[in-house]
Design a protein around this motif. Structure first.
Motif, mmCIF file in Angstrom:
data_model
loop_
_atom_site.group_PDB
_atom_site.id
_atom_site.type_symbol
_atom_site.label_atom_id
_atom_site.label_comp_id
_atom_site.label_asym_id
_atom_site.label_seq_id
_atom_site.Cartn_x
_atom_site.Cartn_y
_atom_site.Cartn_z
ATOM 1 N N ARG A 4 0.822 -1.208 0.000
ATOM 2 C CA ARG A 4 0.000 0.000 0.000
ATOM 3 C C ARG A 4 0.860 1.264 0.000
ATOM 4 N NH1 ARG A 4 -3.384 3.909 0.251
ATOM 5 N NH2 ARG A 4 -5.469 3.658 1.173
ATOM 6 N N LEU A 5 0.550 2.165 -0.927
ATOM 7 C CA LEU A 5 1.176 3.490 -0.952
ATOM 8 C C LEU A 5 0.136 4.517 -0.526
ATOM 9 C CD1 LEU A 5 3.674 5.275 -1.896
ATOM 10 C CD2 LEU A 5 2.296 5.682 -3.958
ATOM 11 N N TYR A 6 0.494 5.364 0.440
ATOM 12 C CA TYR A 6 -0.405 6.421 0.887
ATOM 13 C C TYR A 6 -0.214 7.663 0.009
ATOM 14 C CZ TYR A 6 -1.045 3.473 4.952
ATOM 15 O OH TYR A 6 -1.345 2.412 5.771
ATOM 16 N N ILE A 7 -1.334 8.239 -0.406
ATOM 17 C CA ILE A 7 -1.303 9.425 -1.254
ATOM 18 C C ILE A 7 -1.560 10.663 -0.401
ATOM 19 C CG2 ILE A 7 -2.389 10.636 -3.177
ATOM 20 C CD1 ILE A 7 -0.708 8.258 -4.039
ATOM 21 N N VAL A 40 -7.855 10.242 -1.758
ATOM 22 C CA VAL A 40 -6.515 10.497 -1.220
ATOM 23 C C VAL A 40 -6.516 10.221 0.289
ATOM 24 C CG1 VAL A 40 -6.090 12.243 -2.979
ATOM 25 C CG2 VAL A 40 -6.847 12.960 -0.715
ATOM 26 N N ASP A 41 -5.378 9.851 0.822
ATOM 27 C CA ASP A 41 -5.281 9.492 2.240
ATOM 28 C C ASP A 41 -5.060 10.705 3.138
ATOM 29 O OD1 ASP A 41 -5.196 6.439 2.011
ATOM 30 O OD2 ASP A 41 -3.615 7.062 0.625
ATOM 31 N N GLY A 256 3.141 -4.655 -7.759
ATOM 32 C CA GLY A 256 2.282 -5.091 -6.657
ATOM 33 C C GLY A 256 1.997 -3.999 -5.637
ATOM 34 N N ILE A 257 2.076 -2.731 -6.047
ATOM 35 C CA ILE A 257 1.818 -1.613 -5.139
ATOM 36 C C ILE A 257 0.511 -0.943 -5.557
ATOM 37 C CG2 ILE A 257 2.673 0.588 -4.241
ATOM 38 C CD1 ILE A 257 5.503 -0.362 -4.945
ATOM 39 N N GLU A 258 -0.387 -0.726 -4.600
ATOM 40 C CA GLU A 258 -1.672 -0.115 -4.918
ATOM 41 C C GLU A 258 -1.902 1.136 -4.076
ATOM 42 O OE1 GLU A 258 -4.765 -2.863 -4.048
ATOM 43 O OE2 GLU A 258 -4.343 -2.950 -1.906
ATOM 44 N N THR A 259 -2.874 1.944 -4.511
ATOM 45 C CA THR A 259 -3.297 3.123 -3.753
ATOM 46 C C THR A 259 -4.792 3.001 -3.487
ATOM 47 O OG1 THR A 259 -3.954 4.489 -5.651
ATOM 48 C CG2 THR A 259 -1.607 4.470 -5.049
ATOM 49 N N GLY A 260 -5.312 3.919 -2.701
ATOM 50 C CA GLY A 260 -6.745 3.926 -2.443
ATOM 51 C C GLY A 260 -7.502 4.862 -3.358
ATOM 52 N N VAL A 261 -6.863 5.332 -4.429
ATOM 53 C CA VAL A 261 -7.477 6.316 -5.319
ATOM 54 C C VAL A 261 -8.482 5.667 -6.265
ATOM 55 C CG1 VAL A 261 -7.012 7.915 -7.237
ATOM 56 C CG2 VAL A 261 -5.543 7.916 -5.209
#
Length: 501
Positions: A4-7, A40-41, A256-261
């Motif tokens: 998980r990558l935080y935006i 966005v986070d 394999g990296i995702e965001t919540g966007v």
């Protein structure tokens, strides 16, 4: 497994520092709500100590949004931190973002200090912020030009003091991608307590490498990316949110990296920010430029028609561009216009919708091809109608063998004034006529004309920078008549002058 990558979106702080892009509190709330819908986070809402307006914006944004973390920027100064904490009192999840310069340039030439004192100040700032909030982010300004060994000492110290996020900015956009990635890896390998904090990137685009540097940082362990919509920001801008999100989505099988966007909200959010900030999106801008999914070459057209993936690595629908969009003409009703506006991220009340609809009909009679950019500009025109000084009438006589002459009528708080002037060209004549009425020593410093799409019937955008009383003001106008657009831009700037006319 997915990672998980935080935006972290700083459109409302770093992005809003661009000259001419300042928003009022209501507009900031509209953008903040759009960012929340986008997914966005973290929303960096402002720099509260810098002005009462910034303080109020952080307060009101904290009230308006629900789940994203709201961040307020400070320097490593107790008063800054006190004010930031006060501005965040209504935030459901608040974060104080404090820090100090760590490169030799900043330590010796900006702060007139020494390396040990800088670490001490950073630690004290984090500890002080920690008294107000649990979530404290520390930025090492100009980390891109900071020696890695010293940077590691700084980061270890501030994490020990309680920092939950450590921001590694390439403040000047100087670093090369492999260097920035190596810097993040060095911190991962040499800071003993690095696992207690999230490493964040904040890259600028001075050499056009903000996205590349951010991706390199992510590949080496950073798990928060600080970005802006459309890549707006200081000087050449910041890392573009849409480019990072879609890069990770396009390469998900490999990375394999995702965001919540919610990527389908990207295009609408882009247009909203562009319109409210009067900041055009360049046609060839990745992901959201008008040519990003356009094909003019016959070979490309043939390939796309046979299989979209021949020339498109992304489906336009994934970023919110509807290929089967309703075509708007003069015969379209309010419902069709309202639907398109909502797709673009605009929610207008009935009165404002009626105003935009009337302008839409006028434009549709002049211009066959009504595009999303045209509609967004109509929303901006409806907002500018609230100005105290308005253009009531404009007539220009010009030609190759004629002396350009212009007559204008201005409506100033309900009273009408007229003037006529000649000039070096039709725009010059019209501006001089306006100056005869307003009686102010205003100098045009910059005059930018831009077409939105193409063709002689296109809408022209005009951005104007003027100087008055040693201060700079920005104006914006849009019209199928470029002279009218120029006068509207000049008046838009005049309406922002502090002294009433």
């Amino acid at each position: 497994m997915s990672d998980r990558l935080y935006i972290f979106d700083t459109t409302l702080r770093d992005g809003e520092q661009v000259p001419g892009c300042q928003l009022n509190t209501v507009e900031k709330i509209e953008v903040a709500k759009a960012l929340q819908e986008l997914g966005v986070d973290v929303i960096e809402a402002g720099f509260p100590i810098s002005s009462p307006g910034d303080f109020e914006s952080v307060v009101e944004i904290s009230k308006a949004v629900t789940w994203p973390t709201i961040t307020a920027l400070t320097r490593a100064v107790q008063k800054d931190i006190d004010v930031a904490a006060e501005s965040l009192k209504y935030a459901k999840k608040g974060r104080i973002h404090t820090g100090i310069g760590t490169s030799d340039f900043h330590i010796y030439h900006k702060l007139n200090s020494n390396p040990d004192a800088i670490i001490e100040r950073g630690v004290e700032a984090v500890k002080y912020a920690k008294k107000y909030v649990e979530d404290v982010e520390f930025y090492a300004e100009d980390a891109g030009r900071t020696e890695n060994e010293y940077l590691a000492r700084v980061i270890e110290a501030v994490i020990k003091a309680g920092a939950t996020v450590v921001n590694i900015p390439d403040t000047t956009g100087y670093t090369l991608p492999h260097e920035f990635g190596a810097k993040i890896k060095y911190l991962m390998d040499n800071v003993p307590n690095i696992h207690k904090a999230i490493i964040s990137t904040h890259c600028h685009n001075d050499l056009g490498m903000a996205t590349a540097n951010t991706i390199s940082g992510i590949l080496n362990g950073a798990r928060q990316a600080e970005v802006t919509i459309n890549g707006i920001g200081e000087r050449a801008g910041n890392t573009s949110l849409e480019e990072i999100v879609m890069t990770l989505k396009t390469h998900y099988k490999t990375l394999g990296i995702e965001t919540g966007v919610n990527t389908k909200k990207i295009y609408g959010t882009s247009r909203l920010v562009s319109t409210l900030m009067n900041m055009p999106v360049q046609p060839n801008k990745a992901i959201v430029g008008r040519n990003a999914f356009a094909h003019s070459s016959g070979i490309h057209q043939d390939g796309v028609l046979k299989n979209r993936e021949n020339y498109e690595i992304m489906d336009p629908v994934e970023v919110g561009i509807n290929e089967s969009a309703i075509l708007l003409t003069a015969r379209s009703g309010r419902a069709a216009l309202k639907h398109r506006l909502e797709l673009l991220g605009f929610e207008l009340d009935k009165e404002k919708l009626d105003e935009v609809y009337e302008e839409f009909l006028n434009l549709a009679d002049k211009k066959k091809d009504i595009r999303d950019d045209d509609i967004a500009l109509l929303v901006g025109d409806a907002t500018r109608k609230e100005h105290r000084i308005k253009l009531e009438y404009l007539q220009v006589v010009t030609g190759k063998s004629l002396k350009p002459m212009a007559t204008v009528i201005l409506n100033i708080s309900g009273e009408k004034f007229d003037a006529t002037s000649d000039g070096n060209g039709p725009v010059d004549a019209a501006i001089k006529a306006v100056k005869k009425i307003i009686h102010r020593q205003i100098v045009i410093e910059e005059f930018l004309v831009q077409a939105i799409t193409r063709g002689s019937d296109d809408i022209g955008k005009v951005h104007m920078q003027v100087e008055y009383d040693d201060s700079i003001y920005h104006g914006f106008g849009a019209h199928t008549d470029i002279i009218t657009a120029s006068v509207e831009a000049f008046l838009d700037a005049i309406n922002k002058l502090p002294a009433a006319l």
